[in-house]
Design a protein around this motif. Structure first.
Motif, PDB file in Angstrom:
ATOM      1  N   THR A 144       0.844  -1.201   0.000  1.00 47.22           N
ATOM      2  CA  THR A 144       0.000   0.000   0.000  1.00 47.22           C
ATOM      3  C   THR A 144       0.880   1.252   0.000  1.00 47.22           C
ATOM      4  O   THR A 144       0.594   2.223  -0.710  1.00 47.22           O
ATOM      5  CB  THR A 144      -0.914   0.018   1.248  1.00 47.22           C
TER       6      THR A 144
ATOM      7  N   LEU B 118      -6.326   2.496  -3.453  1.00 45.49           N
ATOM      8  CA  LEU B 118      -6.120   3.323  -2.257  1.00 45.49           C
ATOM      9  C   LEU B 118      -7.441   3.879  -1.739  1.00 45.49           C
ATOM     10  O   LEU B 118      -7.735   3.805  -0.542  1.00 45.49           O
ATOM     11  CB  LEU B 118      -5.166   4.480  -2.571  1.00 45.49           C
ATOM     12  N   LYS B 143      -1.897  -4.767  -5.493  1.00 41.69           N
ATOM     13  CA  LYS B 143      -0.834  -3.850  -5.064  1.00 41.69           C
ATOM     14  C   LYS B 143       0.539  -4.400  -5.442  1.00 41.69           C
ATOM     15  O   LYS B 143       1.491  -3.641  -5.565  1.00 41.69           O
ATOM     16  CB  LYS B 143      -0.954  -3.593  -3.567  1.00 41.69           C
TER      17      LYS B 143
END
Lengths: 158, 158
Positions: A144, B118, B143
């Motif tokens: 992330t 996100l 990701k």
């Protein structure tokens, strides 16, 4: 700060500029807060912590807050479909233990941590600070974090 | 292909070049293979599939291979610490169901998918192709995909 508009002679190719920009991204500027559990915690407690804190990886620390291991969602899922009682199983039985944990430091390049995540096929690397007692956990870099850095590359440089 | 060395006048600032480079990265060039289970599969089977295929997200498909839902490691972990029998619980009870699943297409920008990951705090977006019967699953962007793209920005442009 770079000018937002206008033309100037950089003397560098696009790829060089790109690499230089990525080489300016450090762990210290992007790291997230670490979520830790103690070595004596049970697997059940760890799962609850993972849900409450909404993270994919927990760090296991000793009394000095130093890294002793790491727990992924995968580790916890594996344990939860096993035969053991999660309420009596301590996390240090199922965690990946030091020194088999990849770590990084605040001043490392984000690019190098990204490569570590890919090479070792892991989701998260703890950011540590070496002390007399071991490696204190001060942050975390996850995929992330890298995704956020990727998006930030195109942001306006105010 | 850009020259690897040498100076040339680009007439563009570093940030513009950076943005342009990221704007050239498309889902089709980075997507990974999707791993799917059927709607009738049990949660236990899904967990086994997740371990065998070593992925963090499974797509649930109907008879036409069209997307009906999505299962994360978190969904499976939550189910596994519940009271239900995993061998008789079908995945469509615990999955996130269409239309509440963010999707993308082969020709989308990787940057836009990164923003979706996100914004929605998810790990994976299925790549779909619209057909008469629904949305066929043709790939996945995670990701990890974005991390790979981030690293590739600095690679030599052979």
């Amino acid at each position: 700060a770079r000018p937002r508009v206008g033309y100037f002679y950089t003397g560098k190719s696009g790829t060089q500029l790109l690499t230089e920009s990525v080489m300016k991204l450090f762990v210290r500027d992007y790291q997230a807060v670490p979520v830790v559990v103690k070595e004596q915690s049970t697997v059940y407690d760890a799962i609850v912590t993972m849900f409450l804190e909404d993270v994919g990886t927990l760090f296991v620390v000793d009394e000095s807050f130093c890294l002793s291991g790491i727990l992924s969602r995968k580790d916890l899922l594996r344990a939860s479909i096993g035969k053991q009682d999660l309420n009596s199983l301590p996390v240090n039985i199922i965690m990946t233990r030091m020194p088999n944990v990849a770590v990084c430091e605040r001043d490392d390049l984000l690019l190098d941590v990204a490569k570590t995540l890919l090479d070792k096929q892991i989701d998260c690397v703890p950011v540590v600070k070496k002390t007399g007692k071991g490696q204190e956990v001060v942050g975390r870099v996850t995929k992330t974090t890298i995704t956020r850095a990727f998006v930030s590359l195109t942001d306006d440089p105010h």
